[in-house]
Write an enzyme that holds these catalytic residues in place. Sequence first.
Site, PDB file in Angstrom:
ATOM      1  CB  THR B  17     -11.603  -0.473  13.698  1.00  0.00           C
ATOM      2  OG1 THR B  17     -12.685  -1.259  13.332  1.00  0.00           O
ATOM      3  CG2 THR B  17     -12.226   0.901  13.116  1.00  0.00           C
ATOM      4  N   GLY B  18      -9.698  -3.357  12.985  1.00  0.00           N
ATOM      5  CA  GLY B  18      -9.277  -4.363  13.739  1.00  0.00           C
ATOM      6  C   GLY B  18      -7.819  -4.198  13.765  1.00  0.00           C
ATOM      7  CE  LYS B  19      -1.977  -7.258  17.373  1.00  0.00           C
ATOM      8  NZ  LYS B  19      -1.289  -8.577  17.822  1.00  0.00           N
ATOM      9  CE  LYS B  43     -15.261  -0.762  16.885  1.00  0.00           C
ATOM     10  NZ  LYS B  43     -13.963  -0.880  17.017  1.00  0.00           N
ATOM     11  CB  ILE B  96      -5.095  -9.915   3.479  1.00  0.00           C
ATOM     12  CG1 ILE B  96      -5.017  -8.605   2.572  1.00  0.00           C
ATOM     13  CG2 ILE B  96      -3.927 -10.246   4.251  1.00  0.00           C
ATOM     14  CD1 ILE B  96      -4.055  -8.724   1.550  1.00  0.00           C
ATOM     15  CB  THR B  97      -9.045 -13.270   5.344  1.00  0.00           C
ATOM     16  OG1 THR B  97      -9.470 -12.007   5.638  1.00  0.00           O
ATOM     17  CG2 THR B  97      -9.655 -14.080   6.564  1.00  0.00           C
ATOM     18  CD  GLU B  98      -2.765 -18.409   6.955  1.00  0.00           C
ATOM     19  OE1 GLU B  98      -2.210 -17.317   7.394  1.00  0.00           O
ATOM     20  OE2 GLU B  98      -2.383 -19.509   7.140  1.00  0.00           O
ATOM     21  CE1 TYR B 159       5.233 -10.289   0.794  1.00  0.00           C
ATOM     22  CE2 TYR B 159       6.421 -10.931   3.228  1.00  0.00           C
ATOM     23  CZ  TYR B 159       5.292 -10.562   2.202  1.00  0.00           C
ATOM     24  OH  TYR B 159       4.106 -10.434   2.688  1.00  0.00           O
ATOM     25  CD  GLU B 209       2.451 -22.655  -3.279  1.00  0.00           C
ATOM     26  OE1 GLU B 209       3.380 -21.917  -2.659  1.00  0.00           O
ATOM     27  OE2 GLU B 209       1.325 -22.843  -2.527  1.00  0.00           O
ATOM     28  CG  HIS B 247       0.311 -21.695   0.635  1.00  0.00           C
ATOM     29  ND1 HIS B 247       1.322 -21.249  -0.367  1.00  0.00           N
ATOM     30  CD2 HIS B 247       0.305 -20.795   1.626  1.00  0.00           C
ATOM     31  CE1 HIS B 247       1.755 -20.161   0.006  1.00  0.00           C
ATOM     32  NE2 HIS B 247       1.003 -19.767   1.111  1.00  0.00           N
TER      33      HIS B 247
END
Lengths: 378, 288
Positions: B17-19, B43, B96-98, B159, B209, B247
């Site tokens: 439900t977060g953005k 929720k 995914i969180t940074e 990508y 890298e 990074h």
Amino acid sequence: MLYEIEGKQLFKDSKIPVPRFKAYTDSDTIKAFAEELNSNVMMAKGQALSGGRGKAGLIKKVTTDEAEDYIQSILGQNHKGKPIDLVMLEEPLEIEKEYYLAVMLDNTSGQYLILASSRGGVDIEDIAENYPDEIFRETLPIFTEPFPYQFMELGKKLGFVARTLTQFTSLMTNMVNMAIKNDLTLIEINPLILTPDKKIIAADSKVVIDGNAYYRQPKIASLKSQRDRHTDLEYEADEAGISYVQLDGEIGIIAGGAGLSMATCDLLEFFGSSPANFLDVGGGAGDIKIEKSLEILSNQDIKGIFINFFAGITRCDDVARGVINATKKFNIAVPVVIRLVGTNDKRGIQILDENGIKAYGEMVPAAKKIVELVKGGN
Amino acid sequence: MAILIDETTKVIVQGITGKQGNFHSKSMIDYGTKIVAGVTPGKGGQETLGIPVFDSMKEAVNDTQALASVIFIPSKFTYSAAMEAIEAGVQLLTIITEGVPVKDTARIRQKAIDNNVILVGPNCPGLITPEASKIGIIPGEICSKGNVGIVSRSGTLTYEIIQNLSINGLGQSSCVGLGGDPIKGIGFNECLMMFEQDPQTKYIVMVGEIGGTGEQEAANLVKKEITKPVFGFIAGQTAPPGKQMGHAGAIVHGKSGTAKEKMRILAEAGIATAETPGQIPSLIANNL
């Protein structure tokens, strides 16, 4: 990394023995510290975030009479690109033997790693090269709760006995706890000193904090070192949430993503130019961050700007709007080449087009173009 | 076949439900990912994007039998969310969180190892099996189905490489973004082994890298165990020592972590390395 004096304060707070010390503020500090020590001899140590202070003459044993002149001579002295603006006074130690000790969060194993050697006082790299058998390694599980008995064997290997052995095991325990509690990725004590009266004392400190943990380590995050490790422009970028590293080439770069930003720097060099910076605006950057990035570059001495986006979370129309706003606000007198693909790229290209700026769809021709413009301008 | 995920993989989104979580859940659903539940404490019982929301991972797993979850939760709360996912029985966990504190990541990693959970990330774009499913934020439209397996430490650079391959008619079996942190879940070696065993994959591209030793370890593995042709690219050839390049893991300490040294080691292991990302398709084409 922290300044030595900041690291030593953390040692003190964590019950790791350190010599008595004081930050220098003016000549009164020297007098007061001499009284505290009851001696007219003390160490004066210029504080810096890069090594080689001893060789650069930034550390000296001085008498109370000499101290002020010496400190004034090193203040402002350039050490590896930064002027010295902090000096600590410290109690001189008598040395019987020097050791090397480090606790780190090891990237390869993901565990806490302890390195120890009874050949301290020189670089660990030198010990590793000349006496590889005399570096002892111990791994502690990441979920560890350390106890002194766990370090008994290591203490014996290092040659500690009786009272020094228990001092060592308790120091080790406190050191591991300090790393865990403060989100430190490295604590290095080199040298750890054994005094003639059989006390173990940390004579130097090298402490590194995990920047991702700033939010729960506000005390460390606000230390002077954490501001000083950046150049002014790097700090400005950091405050805005932009990853920026100042380099010494001729073309300024703005890119989305760390890998792409690095590859962009590399590509400029491949085509015979050089990057003036690394700049990753981060995922999902809006027009404000793009504008800020251009403001930062407008303060750098550069011959051209290359903006390179393969937008995933970021939106190309935001990038375009940021660029247009920045060109109106800041004096950007060098050629700018933009490469824009990904989310909302048609809209972004249209915005740029309306303002007379052509966007490239591919990275290589765009990179070639900016190098050509910069080289042609010579 | 492909690796790690296919069209049958059931996925739970933590932070649905977060953005960011909501935006990318929609994008995953549009791509074909079988998202069966979301979790946001407090929720439970609601619905978003037609997906039921649960208060806890335990409830979500019990109700849906999903074995994969993806975390889109602020870094402060990632540790607890990851622990919850592993304890609820998830087998593939993608973060995914940074900006997750390194100590937290090290603990999540250990917990994952102890429970035989495959951990991808944190600070990563996730993974995709073209025309089947994706977990994370890799743009689906640049991918095409084929036989090149990609494993990378970067997001946007990946990508770039995926698109170059697709434009040149080289589709992908699966693409995995490992993440840019110094301590993380699976690395090059785990992915190389999976690609080696995957019948759909014929070629492997690894994008590395500066910093760390993952590329060196991969070179050793390629020499001994990998029979499929491997191609490489290393970002950060112009990076100065001691500076963190975006990074947290991209930092050169001494000589061993430099791009040049890594490229030399890869070449020694018989891995063809590209000087620019754009050269990878032609390297593969030369091998066809």
